[in-house]
Design a protein around this motif. Structure first.
Motif, PDB file in Angstrom:
ATOM      1  N   PRO A 264       0.815  -1.227   0.000  1.00 32.74           N
ATOM      2  CA  PRO A 264       0.000   0.000   0.000  1.00 32.74           C
ATOM      3  C   PRO A 264       0.844   1.270   0.000  1.00 32.74           C
ATOM      4  O   PRO A 264       0.477   2.256  -0.653  1.00 32.74           O
ATOM      5  N   LEU A 265       1.964   1.267   0.722  1.00 31.55           N
ATOM      6  CA  LEU A 265       2.808   2.459   0.760  1.00 31.55           C
ATOM      7  C   LEU A 265       3.443   2.728  -0.606  1.00 31.55           C
ATOM      8  O   LEU A 265       3.564   3.885  -1.035  1.00 31.55           O
ATOM      9  N   ALA A 266       3.864   1.650  -1.272  1.00 29.95           N
ATOM     10  CA  ALA A 266       4.439   1.835  -2.610  1.00 29.95           C
ATOM     11  C   ALA A 266       3.395   2.402  -3.571  1.00 29.95           C
ATOM     12  O   ALA A 266       3.687   3.302  -4.383  1.00 29.95           O
ATOM     13  N   ALA A 267       2.166   1.880  -3.478  1.00 29.15           N
ATOM     14  CA  ALA A 267       1.092   2.394  -4.342  1.00 29.15           C
ATOM     15  C   ALA A 267       0.767   3.839  -4.002  1.00 29.15           C
ATOM     16  O   ALA A 267       0.535   4.673  -4.897  1.00 29.15           O
ATOM     17  N   LEU A 270       3.432   6.109  -5.441  1.00 27.51           N
ATOM     18  CA  LEU A 270       3.296   6.210  -6.896  1.00 27.51           C
ATOM     19  C   LEU A 270       2.164   7.156  -7.280  1.00 27.51           C
ATOM     20  O   LEU A 270       2.310   8.005  -8.179  1.00 27.51           O
ATOM     21  N   ASN A 271       1.042   7.034  -6.573  1.00 28.48           N
ATOM     22  CA  ASN A 271      -0.094   7.920  -6.861  1.00 28.48           C
ATOM     23  C   ASN A 271       0.232   9.371  -6.526  1.00 28.48           C
ATOM     24  O   ASN A 271      -0.191  10.296  -7.237  1.00 28.48           O
ATOM     25  N   LEU A 272       0.978   9.583  -5.438  1.00 33.47           N
ATOM     26  CA  LEU A 272       1.363  10.949  -5.085  1.00 33.47           C
ATOM     27  C   LEU A 272       2.284  11.548  -6.136  1.00 33.47           C
ATOM     28  O   LEU A 272       2.180  12.738  -6.469  1.00 33.47           O
ATOM     29  N   GLU A 273       3.211  10.737  -6.652  1.00 32.60           N
ATOM     30  CA  GLU A 273       4.116  11.242  -7.684  1.00 32.60           C
ATOM     31  C   GLU A 273       3.342  11.650  -8.943  1.00 32.60           C
ATOM     32  O   GLU A 273       3.651  12.664  -9.580  1.00 32.60           O
ATOM     33  N   LYS A 274       2.344  10.836  -9.290  1.00 31.06           N
ATOM     34  CA  LYS A 274       1.530  11.186 -10.460  1.00 31.06           C
ATOM     35  C   LYS A 274       0.712  12.448 -10.199  1.00 31.06           C
ATOM     36  O   LYS A 274       0.540  13.290 -11.082  1.00 31.06           O
ATOM     37  N   ALA A 275       0.210  12.553  -8.945  1.00 34.44           N
ATOM     38  CA  ALA A 275      -0.654  13.698  -8.634  1.00 34.44           C
ATOM     39  C   ALA A 275       0.119  15.008  -8.595  1.00 34.44           C
ATOM     40  O   ALA A 275      -0.456  16.082  -8.826  1.00 34.44           O
ATOM     41  N   CYS A 276       1.410  14.933  -8.274  1.00 39.25           N
ATOM     42  CA  CYS A 276       2.183  16.168  -8.110  1.00 39.25           C
ATOM     43  C   CYS A 276       3.101  16.443  -9.294  1.00 39.25           C
ATOM     44  O   CYS A 276       4.077  17.185  -9.164  1.00 39.25           O
ATOM     45  N   VAL A 290       5.751   9.721   3.427  1.00 33.79           N
ATOM     46  CA  VAL A 290       5.588   8.356   2.919  1.00 33.79           C
ATOM     47  C   VAL A 290       6.943   7.663   2.831  1.00 33.79           C
ATOM     48  O   VAL A 290       7.077   6.472   3.157  1.00 33.79           O
ATOM     49  N   ASP A 291       7.977   8.399   2.403  1.00 29.51           N
ATOM     50  CA  ASP A 291       9.320   7.809   2.329  1.00 29.51           C
ATOM     51  C   ASP A 291       9.799   7.356   3.712  1.00 29.51           C
ATOM     52  O   ASP A 291      10.442   6.308   3.843  1.00 29.51           O
TER      53      ASP A 291
END
Length: 473
Positions: A264-267, A270-276, A290-291
């Motif tokens: 879940p943390l990896a997902a 990934l979603n945060l990177e796409k969102a930002c 998250v890191d």
């Protein structure tokens, strides 16, 4: 105080006092029995003189009898001596007799109490009574025995000085008691050794408990326990089983939780990177959080694997090469703060029996911590040098350091000190110490050798672990 020492003191003290009481009682009884024996000998000597008087009186007049008895029974030395002549051998030179003869006196009176023989010179013929008595003559106490010969009517008395009787009785009594006093220290030593031997089974039980590691808890062998402590051993075994189960549940929970959180943390990241992608600054703090969570999960997984000790096989490796690789791994992290990693290798070919992955993890953890808490444009020094039966590794930074009273606590799990600020979870040093312990080594914290600001993490690893805990399945 140990139970062995306590039992030794109690038993030895008891034997000591009982022996003293027995020795005192033996001395008292011996002294009294000897007094009875001396009285019997005194009476016997009197009767011997009585027989001599009976024999001589039939053929000699009183004057002749007096002369004969004086030649036979009177000693030439003074019976009232001070006692200085008693020092030395008891046997007189030239076979002249025994020195105690000088302290025996004889008196013989005619039926009308005229002195026939008087070596005692008591001058108390008017107060003569048959039997035993004490009499003082010339400053000495004398034990006397008097009897009257019914055939001849003569009175005979034999006397012995009290100090002679006391000296003889005390010498004999002490001779009977002295062996008890001499043997007492030997008896105490024998009892102490016996108690030590009796506690050997408990020491055999102590060794496996002392050497038992958290990852290898097992019940004690009840056959080694004496009957008196079997119940305690059974209770301890029950406690060990419950402790092992609790630790196993903790390890499983940590591993399962970390595994469940990793995906879940990896997902999420990934979603945060796409969102930002369009506005990275807006989600930067969230991504860093998250890191940190991912880093915590990775450390928990590593800690669970290290605690379990699974899938690790030690082999001989060059420790110098491992350190060089670990430093190379953290160079990118050091470059961000313009920190220079320095390696001082005094061992060169340092062969140790270890697990490369674990030692590399240990060194990367220590180097990353040192870089994290060091000021920019400083140096982190790693030093390798040989020591007794192993090698000593030190990683020293120039950061704020840790006060001596806080250093042991800093090695505990999930402990972060205020002055060691950063994004860690307080597991790095705990993992490093656990890895060192798995290799039969140890990890400590200290100040820098030059006493400047900073902290040194010291690791000692044996060239060959005494009892490898690696490879446990």
């Amino acid at each position: 105080m140990s139970l062995t020492r306590k039992l030794t003191i109690l038993t030895t003290s008891t034997v000591f006092f009982v022996t003293l009481i027995a020795a005192g009682w033996g001395f008292f009884v011996s002294d009294n029995q000897l007094e009875e024996l001396f009285d019997a000998e005194l009476a016997q000597s009197t009767r011997i003189v009585q027989g001599l008087v009976e024999h001589l009186s039939t053929t000699q007049s009183e004057d002749q009898l007096s002369e004969t008895l004086t030649k036979t029974l009177e000693l030439p030395d003074d019976i009232f001596g001070t006692g200085e002549e008693e020092e030395g051998d008891e046997i007189l030179p030239g076979g002249a007799g025994h020195r105690y003869e000088r302290k025996i006196a004889f008196e013989v009176w005619s039926p009308d109490k005229v002195p026939v023989l008087d070596t005692l010179k008591a001058n108390d013929t008017h107060n003569v009574q048959p039997g035993f008595a004490w009499q003082e003559v010339a400053g000495f106490q004398w034990r006397t025995f008097t009897l009257k010969d019914d055939v001849t009517g003569y009175w005979i008395r034999t006397a012995q000085r009290e100090d002679v009787r006391d000296e003889l009785s005390q010498e004999i009594a002490l001779g009977n008691v002295l062996p008890f006093l001499v043997i007492l220290p030997l008896l105490a030593i024998a009892m102490a050794l016996s108690i030590q031997f009796g506690f050997q089974p408990l020491r055999k039980l102590e060794k496996p408990v002392r050497n038992m590691a958290p990852e290898n808890i097992h019940p004690l062998d009840e056959s080694l326990a004496p009957k008196e402590v079997v119940g305690i051993v059974q209770a301890v075994n029950g406690l060990l089983r419950r402790l092992d189960q609790a630790l196993e549940r903790e390890r499983r929970f940590s591993a399962d939780a970390a595994h469940e959180l990793r995906t879940p943390l990896a997902a999420l990241r990934l979603n945060l990177e796409k969102a930002c992608e369009d506005n990275p600054e807006q989600y930067r703090d969230l991504i860093q959080s998250v890191d940190r969570m991912v880093h915590l999960v990775e450390q928990m997984l590593l800690l669970s694997r290290v605690d379990a000790g699974t899938d690790f096989s030690p082999e001989y490796h060059n420790l110098s090469a491992i350190l060089e690789q670990s430093i190379a791994d953290v160079v990118p992290l050091a470059l961000k703060k313009d920190i220079e990693p320095v390696l001082e290798d005094d061992a060169k070919e340092a062969l140790v029996s270890c697990n490369v992955a674990l030692i590399n993890t240990l060194m990367r953890t220590l180097l990353a911590n040192a870089i994290q808490y060091s000021p920019e444009k400083t140096a982190v020094t790693t030093r390798l040098e040989p020591s007794a039966d192993g090698y000593h590794i030190s990683v020293c930074d120039q950061g704020p350091g840790i006060p001596p009273e806080e250093r042991e606590r800093a090695l505990s799990r999930f402990v972060r000190l205020d002055q060691r600020k950063g994004g860690g979870a307080g597991l790095g040093l705990a993992i490093a110490r656990r890895i060192a312990e798995l290799h039969d080594g140890h990890l400590t914290l200290s100040e820098r050798p030059d006493h400047q600001d900073g902290l040194c993490v010291n690791v000692w690893l044996p060239a060959r672990p005494k009892k490898s805990r690696l490879g446990r399945s």
